[in-house]
Scaffold this active site. Structure first.
Site, mmCIF file in Angstrom:
data_model
loop_
_atom_site.group_PDB
_atom_site.id
_atom_site.type_symbol
_atom_site.label_atom_id
_atom_site.label_comp_id
_atom_site.label_asym_id
_atom_site.label_seq_id
_atom_site.Cartn_x
_atom_site.Cartn_y
_atom_site.Cartn_z
ATOM 1 N N ARG A 1 6.171 -48.009 1.255
ATOM 2 C CA ARG A 1 5.935 -48.600 -0.320
ATOM 3 C C ARG A 1 6.479 -49.957 -0.054
ATOM 4 N NH1 ARG A 1 10.251 -47.879 -4.707
ATOM 5 N NH2 ARG A 1 8.847 -48.771 -6.395
ATOM 6 N N GLU B 1 12.661 -44.027 -3.316
ATOM 7 C CA GLU B 1 13.913 -44.757 -3.035
ATOM 8 C C GLU B 1 15.018 -44.131 -2.984
ATOM 9 O OE1 GLU B 1 14.737 -48.428 -5.171
ATOM 10 O OE2 GLU B 1 12.955 -49.269 -5.384
ATOM 11 N N HIS C 1 6.997 -54.576 -9.605
ATOM 12 C CA HIS C 1 8.285 -54.222 -9.286
ATOM 13 C C HIS C 1 9.015 -55.615 -9.794
ATOM 14 C CE1 HIS C 1 11.193 -52.048 -6.207
ATOM 15 N NE2 HIS C 1 11.711 -53.098 -6.852
ATOM 16 N N ASN D 1 13.470 -42.818 -7.717
ATOM 17 C CA ASN D 1 14.585 -43.374 -7.025
ATOM 18 C C ASN D 1 15.970 -43.010 -7.470
ATOM 19 O OD1 ASN D 1 12.162 -44.993 -6.725
ATOM 20 N ND2 ASN D 1 13.167 -47.052 -7.575
ATOM 21 N N TYR E 1 20.136 -43.055 -6.286
ATOM 22 C CA TYR E 1 21.076 -43.490 -5.568
ATOM 23 C C TYR E 1 22.439 -42.784 -5.791
ATOM 24 C CZ TYR E 1 18.159 -47.058 -4.283
ATOM 25 O OH TYR E 1 17.021 -48.078 -3.793
ATOM 26 N N GLU F 1 10.884 -48.371 -11.607
ATOM 27 C CA GLU F 1 12.191 -48.395 -12.450
ATOM 28 C C GLU F 1 11.891 -49.132 -13.844
ATOM 29 O OE1 GLU F 1 15.555 -49.367 -10.378
ATOM 30 O OE2 GLU F 1 15.549 -47.681 -9.039
HETATM 31 C C1 FCB Z 1 16.856 -50.176 -6.942
HETATM 32 C C2 FCB Z 1 15.469 -51.197 -7.020
HETATM 33 C C3 FCB Z 1 15.182 -51.851 -5.515
HETATM 34 C C4 FCB Z 1 16.558 -52.232 -4.922
HETATM 35 C C5 FCB Z 1 17.495 -50.900 -4.876
HETATM 36 C C6 FCB Z 1 18.976 -51.288 -4.271
HETATM 37 O O1 FCB Z 1 17.278 -50.018 -8.507
HETATM 38 O O2 FCB Z 1 14.318 -50.630 -7.418
HETATM 39 O O3 FCB Z 1 14.426 -52.991 -5.808
HETATM 40 O O4 FCB Z 1 17.300 -53.326 -5.711
HETATM 41 O O5 FCB Z 1 17.651 -50.614 -6.337
#
Ligand code: FCB
Length: 511
Positions: A131, A413, A175, A345, A347, A220
């Protein structure tokens, strides 16, 4: 729920034979039937009961896409090479005080020149998907007009080399690096930017659509509109509630217009968006906090998804500020984009609570959006301060599966910042990163076993790079970059990931 190392060890199985990478692949514009598309992507187009690789008792479906993700501004460098125009990130990073340590992406990982080394790393990790994003100002230096052929050539060479390495080019069209000229004309709050975006999408689709089949329109949208136009910590660094609201509406219009431009140029292309998602949990069991969590879910996870799939805005605010957002009649239909897959994405999770009556009255934003959101605090933290909470991935995938009628999902992500460097022998023993991906992948495997149609996982990120306002201070890579020499070194996590991919499963934990 959090699983311990031992529980993971118990639940994993021995690595099986190497999964066959999908071969002969990825055409788009010339392919029109569903059957042809299935063959092209190496993935069944719809299969509610996913096929598991029983021969090796793999935790992941056959033909699963294993990849890494990057973004143009974060890795390419070469910020004004070959006719590239200035982007809002060039301008922002060159403005004193915006980026930690005054770092910029002028050189970054120099991937504009070193992409062959990057592909070699991916091959060494056995990956079958990459990607990456296209820099809009490399294609249209001033945000409109014909394509800059040198910019196109760069991506064309990259795509060819990926296909030769049997790696799917999985392309993000936006992006975050808007041409500065378009920002000067009003940026995302200006609704004309939606038409500019559609023109740009068409140019890229014409140039690469014969070889690229899988696309993300945006990365995002919630993050870059919120943090770029309301909070001001990302480019272009504005801090206005109205700019933010308008930007979100233009991006929703652009998602619809970009989707139609892509499909008109390449009917068989598969289009999605990589949404920043976070499972939103109420701080307590009170009805107020539960409502706050639903509002948090609406603004965080649905604000760009409901418009695309259902032609409406979700109930995030106490009322929809239509006038402030400059919504015109007919716009709800224009926002529609029946995405072929949903990119997630993820985290960390979010904890939501309701503000007090006093707090609501004290600030217009709290009155419109009566929610307080913070990151979870119970799990371990990565070096950037984000909580490690694998259950969030399970919860999010299951909720999207349930609420959107079992869509195709790609994890576009997930990853962690740990700043481990080389030891005396030059080995980067980033065991916490291995543990992060192991736990998130275990949660993902559970979601798949529970019926979610997940097609791929992309670790953020291939190599340490420019982490936006954090500059080079946060290392998320599976490969280490020495920014003085640009030398890339595979970390232990990269080696571990190679085994995961080869076996299509999580290798047993060695005590
Ligand atoms: C996400 C972004 C990516 C990177 C990660 C850590 O929010 O999409 O570009 O910075 O965080």
């Amino acid at each position: 729920m959090r699983l311990t190392r031992r529980e993971f060890a118990k639940s994993t199985v021995a690595a099986g034979i190497a999964a066959a990478l999908p071969a002969g692949l990825f055409s788009a514009c010339s392919v029109s039937s569903n059957a042809a598309r299935t063959a092209a992507s190496g993935v069944p187009s719809s299969s509610p009961a996913r096929q598991f690789d029983t021969s090796s008792e793999a935790l992941f479906p056959k033909n699963f896409f294993w990849g890494t993700a990057t973004a143009a501004y974060q890795i390419e460098g070469a910020w004004k090479a070959d006719g590239k125009g200035e982007s809002i990130w060039d301008r922002f990073a060159h403005t004193p005080g915006k980026i930690k340590n005054a770092d910029t992406g002028d050189v970054a990982c120099d991937s504009y020149h070193r992409w062959r080394e990057d592909i070699a790393l991916m091959r060494a990790m056995n990956l079958n998907s990459y990607r990456f994003s296209i820099s809009w100002p490399r294609i249209q230096p001033a945000g409109s007009g014909p394509a800059n052929s040198k910019g196109v050539d760069y991506y064309s060479r990259l795509v060819d080399a990926l296909l030769e390495a049997r790696i799917r080019p999985f392309v993000t069209l936006y992006h975050w690096d808007l041409p500065q000229t378009l920002e000067d004309a009003g940026g995302w709050p200006n609704r004309d930017t939606a038409s500019r975006f559609a023109d740009y999408v068409e140019l890229v689709a014409r140039a690469l659509g014969d070889r690229v089949s899988d696309w993300m329109l945006f990365n995002e949208p919630a993050a870059f509109t919120y943090r770029g136009y309301l909070q001001g910590e990302l480019a272009p660094g504005r801090a206005s509630l109205f700019d933010f609201l308008r930007a979100t509406h233009t991006v929703n219009l652009a998602q619809g217009a970009g989707f139609r431009a892509l499909k008109a140029t390449c009917p068989a292309a598969r289009a999605g968006t990589a949404f920043s998602m976070s499972s939103c949990e109420p701080a307590t069991n009170s009805e107020e906090d539960k409502l706050a969590a639903e509002r948090a879910h609406a603004i965080t996870n649905l604000w760009f998804l409901d418009p695309a799939l259902n032609g409406r805005y979700p109930e995030a605010f106490t009322f929809l500020p239509e006038t402030a957002m400059k919504i015109k009649s007919g716009d709800l239909d224009k926002m529609r984009a029946p995405l072929d897959f949903i990119g997630i994405n993820l985290y960390y999770r979010t904890i939501a609570s309701a503000p007090t009556a006093m707090e609501r009255l004290s600030h217009v934003q709290q009155w419109l959006f009566p929610v307080k959101m913070v990151g979870g605090q119970q799990g371990p933290k990565t070096d950037i301060g984000w909580e490690v909470w694998p259950q969030a991935l399970y919860d999010m995938v299951m909720r999207i599966s349930r609420d959107f009628n079992h869509p195709q999902i790609e994890i576009t992500e997930s990853g962690c910042a740990y700043n481990d460097g080389p030891d005396a022998n030059g080995v980067i023993r980033d065991t916490r990163r291995i543990e992060y991906h192991r736990q998130y992948l275990r949660a993902l495997a559970r979601a798949i076993a529970d019926g979610a149609d997940v097609r791929g996982y992309h670790a953020w990120t291939l190599l340490d790079n420019f982490e936006w306002a954090e500059g080079f201070s946060q290392r998320f890579g599976l490969a280490y970059v020495d920014f003085k020499t640009q030398q890339r070194t595979m970390k232990e996590s990269g080696r571990w990931y190679a085994k995961v991919v080869a076996g299509n499963t999580l290798p047993p934990v060695v005590a």
